[in-house]
Design an enzyme around this catalytic site. Structure first.
Site, PDB file in Angstrom:
ATOM      1  N   LYS A   1      15.296  -0.337   4.917  1.00 46.59           N
ATOM      2  CA  LYS A   1      14.965   0.344   3.671  1.00 46.59           C
ATOM      3  C   LYS A   1      15.137   1.852   3.783  1.00 46.59           C
ATOM      4  CE  LYS A   1      11.993   1.293  -0.020  1.00 46.59           C
ATOM      5  NZ  LYS A   1      10.782   1.086  -0.780  1.00 46.59           N
TER       6      LYS A   1
ATOM      7  N   LEU B   1       0.824  -1.204   0.000  1.00 48.56           N
ATOM      8  CA  LEU B   1       0.000   0.000   0.000  1.00 48.56           C
ATOM      9  C   LEU B   1       0.860   1.257   0.000  1.00 48.56           C
ATOM     10  CD1 LEU B   1      -2.191  -1.749   2.592  1.00 48.56           C
ATOM     11  CD2 LEU B   1      -3.036  -1.054   0.331  1.00 48.56           C
ATOM     12  N   PRO B   2       0.272   2.406  -0.412  1.00 44.42           N
ATOM     13  CA  PRO B   2       1.121   3.578  -0.654  1.00 44.42           C
ATOM     14  C   PRO B   2       1.592   4.347   0.582  1.00 44.42           C
ATOM     15  CG  PRO B   2      -1.128   3.978  -1.397  1.00 44.42           C
ATOM     16  CD  PRO B   2      -1.066   2.558  -0.970  1.00 44.42           C
TER      17      PRO B   2
ATOM     18  N   ASN C   1      -3.012   4.431   4.799  1.00 38.94           N
ATOM     19  CA  ASN C   1      -3.689   3.362   4.039  1.00 38.94           C
ATOM     20  C   ASN C   1      -3.472   2.018   4.703  1.00 38.94           C
ATOM     21  OD1 ASN C   1      -2.314   5.120   1.367  1.00 38.94           O
ATOM     22  ND2 ASN C   1      -4.524   4.985   1.673  1.00 38.94           N
TER      23      ASN C   1
ATOM     24  N   LYS D   1       9.037  11.173  -0.140  1.00 40.03           N
ATOM     25  CA  LYS D   1       8.234  10.407   0.811  1.00 40.03           C
ATOM     26  C   LYS D   1       9.126   9.557   1.729  1.00 40.03           C
ATOM     27  CE  LYS D   1       5.645   6.270   1.341  1.00 40.03           C
ATOM     28  NZ  LYS D   1       5.474   4.928   0.777  1.00 40.03           N
TER      29      LYS D   1
ATOM     30  N   THR E   1       6.053   0.557   2.143  1.00 39.18           N
ATOM     31  CA  THR E   1       7.122   1.292   2.827  1.00 39.18           C
ATOM     32  C   THR E   1       6.464   2.304   3.747  1.00 39.18           C
ATOM     33  OG1 THR E   1       8.683   1.016   1.022  1.00 39.18           O
ATOM     34  CG2 THR E   1       9.085   2.843   2.522  1.00 39.18           C
TER      35      THR E   1
END
Lengths: 317, 317, 317, 317
Positions: free
Chosen positions: D190, D84-85, D89, D265, D115
């Site tokens: 990450k 999911l973004p 969400n 982001k 992420t």
């Protein structure tokens, strides 16, 4: 000023002119032009030089003597004011092949109002001293308007005994003449002020922008900041957000005022001084970079408060 | 205040007390303690709660009712003020297992004076509204001294019709109560102000430090900045350089005042708000990092103006 | 190398020595000393000078001629290498009262291996050219160990036709001699590399520190970065976190290596070059400030990878 | 792959399919779509959900079951992958009114490849654990191309005993599946990698830009950096300067690749994690601001290496 007083003053000036010795003026650009005119108004015979001959023409009409080189100015005047755009120009005018130092008379007073690296001012002072003359740095605060109105602020560095002699001339062009200390401290005061100015302007732009995005009315936010500990000249006198104040560049599409490219130049000088003295200036350094990026993105000629516009635009996603 | 006036006031307060309905107060720490006392002085019966029972004891002696949980406070008072150290504490006091929302009465007015993320204020406001009550954020400006003296500044966000009701209580604790807009804008105003404050404080420290290294006298430099465009609250009211001003933390080894760790906290909130709204805050972000590094280097408990000291020390080479 | 080849080589060297013309070497400090020794080893008669006479003594014992000034060196050698700590020293050695230019012979080859402002290199090149001689900048990469082992990297700027002549000498001291372009580009290549190095070292320190605080094992994190897009020399060859690699300064309390104060110096040169060319370098500029702050906080003599330690320490609250 | 092998593989897959239990997949966007297809290819019956019904249609044609909500997926599959973004969400898909947790079966394995903030991963893991199920975070490195080719890298955090079960599924979609430690460490790895990537990309752009302005040839400068200590993935594999490498976004007007807005982001997540853990990240923070400014200036959809272009443009003065 009513007419009577004007006439009296004029006659005072005329009388004074007779007894005043000439003053050299080198660098008749945007700032130097109105400054030199104020010297003329105060009755000083001006010996003028500019690298662009057309810049001198106007002064010829005003009765000034126009010369062919800085050396010529130094031959004819023992008080000289220089107003030049950068360190290399200034070095050249003083120490170049036809520079002031080629013909400077002993005891001359050389006042440099350019904004340059204070380390260069110190070097020039040493070279001037070797010739038996006196050098003072006297950069200005205030733009073209203040230069015309004769109410610049001069920050003066040099031997204290010579300050009164310098002040006599500088008072014709400025309303505020401050003695800052030894040679170079005039420049130091100016670049420290402008570095802090740039930092608080960007800070004001960031705070206003963030507040607006969080739902605050800009005028209300400015009012709150100005009655709180965030208050600064950039928030209460020169607010960068359109609609908050009148009579400032942000009310006029950021035209006029103090261009981003000039601010970038002064921040470059602050950076060089900080590097030379190993002084950490993390925000001053970042402010320099932000004005550099603005210049690279088309804001070079806008007033430096346009940093609000630079930061504000919406993301396209 | 002379004794006579004090007696009159006291009798006024006593009379008022009779008719005043109780006010809940949750969070009796360094700031909450003097704030709640000012409510008591103004004649409000206080229903107190703090996670540390000993913090309540003093209030028991002052006649306040002490309770076992935020829920208990909500059961006995329909106006409640909360003053807590962080977003998670505040969320817990409102929505936790024994939180206010478990027993809040319809129509209650809940005023949160904690400094927290405005997005959290908005979330809490929604949850409170679902229970038929009203939430306002009202963070303060001014430290422990102002809390004691009752002259804090409150920046208030929430439904405008409820502002007068909130103001009635907040006026007992502050001299300045400003309506900022919808819920969250009180927090927004505070964090924008403090972000700009941090930026101009660091900027002042950098400019003063650079000027001193370039040979300027610190008092003279401060004077020049304060009459020029570099002027800001940090330069003219709270100068960070020892010897420039009296009565400020820099005159007292940076003790007292507003600790670096608290400034780092507020800058963290500004950063989170900026990230959430995709607002560029390059200097605010860097200021945050500088206070973070200061905290990591032993300056956590010093006043935030100690950034001058952090940047100043000489290189060993 | 087996012994037979070694003997053959040695006899070649001896033969060569007979026919080799002298090479001047000015600046026999930490780096210059082993570099000059490598010239001696390769059979070049060395004409030595250092501002500290004791630095020359060792070379006298090795059969070198020791002189009294850079001018004397220029009188006796038509190939000269200079290795000096800063721009002002270098300017003085070339243009000072007893500088090289006082007695330089036409056609001489002057190679400056100091790390200085490329703009200064260009100025010196002009002055040298006026005397009918050739100037090349050839700063080195690699520390004292590489200087001793003769495997420095030289980045060379200057007229391309002269590169082979320079390379003949530089090959005695380095394993890598790269032609970069016109005068000044050797310096440019070096400061660009070191600016990027500083940025990626600080970035590695930040990423490792953040990862550790988020619960990652440092060795595992380094492994992940090194197989991903975060990979860089600072993460895979010179990791700043103690315990991740052996044989690097972080494994030895940040002793040895490349001192923070030297990195701060190179970043200062990068900053000056960026300011002069109006190039935005936001992270390079911030890296400079971070090394400046480190030097002010007692890290001047530690290896530059100690930025991990500078950022890591825990807050006291 | 030649046809023969393809047929063999296909028959293997068909056989495997018979015995494989269904896998839920929630979030069929740019990345989720090819990932889920790779699961289908490996013979897993897929139970699909996306908030946009049209995203599911393609999967219906492939034989997947399409459901109406995350809860429905949880009812039919005991292994679920979410992609999911953003954090909100993801929170909604797990804990919302029709979220996974409404109907999750005991012993289910929930793998989140979004992420997001590692603190959110930890919160979700707690909520999942309360329901008797297992949560692992497994964000990916590699873009749409790698997702299609099935060679993503997965960084996995969670209870070690469950890693093999997760790896079985993730191996269908990625060539590299790395166990990082407890829940949240996959995300941590990450965001640390991407923060270092952003820093070294901007650093590379600055160093290349400065070198070019100082007269260096870009290809030569890249070569020098790549054999020196400035070497990094951004300089040797993904160079941001047009003309230096082929097959990278800088060779194609910065199209394709990893958009500036996505980098912004991830840097926002790094910033939030650093703020929460009180970790100083001065360059990471500045990198975040630079990508934020780029997004505000029209670079949102360009590859993140376009920072070279952002910094490069010439001043108009």
């Amino acid at each position: 000023m009513n007419i009577l007083i004007f006439i009296v003053l004029k006659s005072v000036c005329s009388r004074a002119m007779a007894s005043k010795t000439p003053v050299g003026f080198i660098g008749l650009g945007n700032m130097g032009n109105p400054m030199a005119k104020n010297l003329v108004k105060h009755g000083y015979p001006v010996i003028a030089y500019d690298v662009f001959p057309e810049a001198c023409k106007e002064f010829q009409d005003l009765g000034a003597q126009v010369t062919d080189s800085p050396a010529d100015v130094a031959e004819r005047a023992d008080r000289i004011i220089t107003m030049l755009p950068s360190s290399p120009n200034t070095i050249d005018v003083y120490t170049g092949a036809n520079g002031i130092l080629k013909k400077v008379k002993k005891g001359s007073l050389l006042i440099d109002s350019s904004t340059i690296d204070p380390a260069v001012s110190k070097e020039l002072a040493k070279a001037v001293e070797k010739m038996g003359a006196v050098f003072m740095d006297a950069p200005v605060s205030g733009g073209i308007g203040a230069a015309r109105a004769g109410n610049l602020t001069f920050m003066v560095g040099g031997v204290e005994q010579e300050f009164d002699a310098a002040k006599e001339l500088l008072t014709c062009m400025g309303s505020n003449v401050i003695y800052c200390g030894e040679v170079g401290t005039g420049q130091a005061a100016k670049i420290c002020n402008n570095m802090l100015l740039a930092i608080s302007m960007i800070g004001t732009a960031e705070a206003m922008n963030l507040g607006i995005r969080l739902g605050l009315d800009p005028k209300l936010l400015a009012k709150i900041l100005n009655m709180s500990s965030g208050r600064c000249w950039s928030s209460d006198t020169y607010n960068p957000v359109p609609g908050v104040m009148e009579g400032v560049p942000s009310a006029n599409n950021y035209q006029g005022g103090f261009g981003a490219t000039l601010m970038a130049k002064d921040l470059g000088l602050a950076q060089i001084s900080a590097t030379n003295t190993k002084t950490p200036v993390p925000l001053g350094s970042q402010a320099h970079q932000i004005y550099r990026m603005m210049c690279a993105k088309g804001y070079a000629l806008k007033d430096f408060s346009a940093v609000f516009q630079f930061l504000r635009e919406e993301e396209t996603l």
